[in-house]
Design a protein around this motif. Structure first.
Motif, short mmCIF file in Angstrom:
data_model
loop_
_atom_site.label_atom_id
_atom_site.label_comp_id
_atom_site.label_asym_id
_atom_site.label_seq_id
_atom_site.Cartn_x
_atom_site.Cartn_y
_atom_site.Cartn_z
N ASP A 44 0.82 -1.22 0.00
CA ASP A 44 0.00 0.00 0.00
C ASP A 44 0.85 1.27 0.00
N LYS A 45 1.86 1.28 0.85
CA LYS A 45 2.71 2.48 0.97
C LYS A 45 3.51 2.71 -0.30
N ILE A 46 4.12 1.64 -0.83
CA ILE A 46 4.92 1.81 -2.05
C ILE A 46 4.04 2.21 -3.22
N LEU A 47 2.81 1.72 -3.23
CA LEU A 47 1.86 2.10 -4.28
C LEU A 47 1.56 3.59 -4.21
N GLN A 48 1.37 4.08 -3.01
CA GLN A 48 1.11 5.50 -2.81
C GLN A 48 2.31 6.35 -3.24
N LEU A 49 3.51 5.89 -2.90
CA LEU A 49 4.72 6.63 -3.27
C LEU A 49 4.91 6.67 -4.78
N TYR A 50 4.67 5.55 -5.42
CA TYR A 50 4.84 5.51 -6.88
C TYR A 50 3.81 6.40 -7.58
N MET A 51 2.62 6.48 -7.04
CA MET A 51 1.62 7.35 -7.66
C MET A 51 2.00 8.83 -7.48
N SER A 52 2.57 9.16 -6.33
CA SER A 52 3.04 10.54 -6.12
C SER A 52 4.14 10.87 -7.12
N ARG A 53 5.04 9.92 -7.32
CA ARG A 53 6.12 10.11 -8.29
C ARG A 53 5.56 10.22 -9.71
N HIS A 54 4.54 9.43 -9.98
CA HIS A 54 3.90 9.44 -11.29
C HIS A 54 3.38 10.84 -11.63
N TRP A 55 2.74 11.48 -10.66
CA TRP A 55 2.18 12.81 -10.93
C TRP A 55 3.26 13.87 -11.03
#
Length: 244
Positions: A203-214
């Motif tokens: 969950d946390k890594i998914l959130q971090l990757y989405m932040s990086r994506h944006w």
């Protein structure tokens, strides 16, 4: 009365001639000075225009090199966005399947695009005095590109690097393990090919990757705008050089 005595009318006549002669001399000297000043101004303007032409040619060369680098960064950013989107979907499937297996991520998936604009000609232009660029519109476009657009690009790139260094990579190191040791890697490709296995939960890594994506979405927009501005600026410089 003596015949040799000068008549008053003769004195007045000679004085008038001298006055006319003096006025003529003054006019000639004045005209000569004006012509000399005009020639000097023409020479100075010609030197300024020659300097401007040389700087515009250098600026065009720098912009062309910067545009090439920018296009490479756009390509890398698009690849990164494609990867992040794919990774997001895989992680979602991993979570929905309630898999307990570690999730693999390659180190080279964390590469960052960095624009290195060539600034030599622009810095020379600043020393020369950008106000000496005769075309007002061209001068504004040059200033807008270097002082606004490229500055914004650098700021978002800095945020991406900072995000990776302070949030994403430390978290990955804390919850993952390297699949294989790369002390004996024989090439850079092998080094970048090293994989890590991210332990649960995702969950946390998914959130971090989405932040990086944006963040990458943001920088891509700025890259595209800068590329368009540079292309138009190169065309404008060509048009200006054709007039000189």
């Amino acid at each position: 009365m003596s015949e040799n005595k000068t008549r008053p009318n003769d004195s007045v006549g000679r004085a008038g001639k001298y006055l006319k002669y003096a006025i003529g001399e003054v006019l000639l000297v004045g005209i000569g000075i004006l012509i000399a000043l005009q020639v000097n101004n023409w020479n100075e303007n010609r030197k300024l225009r020659n300097t401007e032409t040389g700087l515009l040619k250098e600026l065009k060369a720098d912009l062309t090199a910067t545009l090439d680098d920018l296009r490479s960064d756009i390509e890398l950013t698009n690849r990164t966005l494609t990867f992040t989107d794919s990774l997001y979907k895989k992680m979602r499937i991993h979570l929905m399947n309630k898999s307990t297996e570690p999730f693999p991520v390659k180190i080279n998936d964390l590469l960052n695009p960095i624009l290195y604009p060539k600034l030599g000609a622009y810095e020379a232009l600043q020393s020369y005095g950008i106000h000496n660029i005769s075309n007002d519109s061209l001068r504004r476009d040059i200033t807008d590109l270097y002082q606004l657009q490229l500055t914004r690009v650098a700021e978002v790139e800095r945020r991406i690097i900072e995000f990776d260094a302070k949030e994403l990579k430390p978290y990955i190191r804390g919850v993952s393990m390297i699949i294989r040791d790369c002390d004996n890697c024989n090439s850079i490709d092998e080094l970048w090919g090293v994989q890590t296995l991210i332990q649960q939960p995702l969950d946390k890594i998914l959130q971090l990757y989405m932040s990086r994506h944006w963040l990458f979405r943001w920088v891509l927009v700025l890259y595209d705008l800068a590329a368009l501005s540079i292309e138009n600026l190169i065309k404008d410089i060509d048009s200006e050089l054709d007039l000189k």
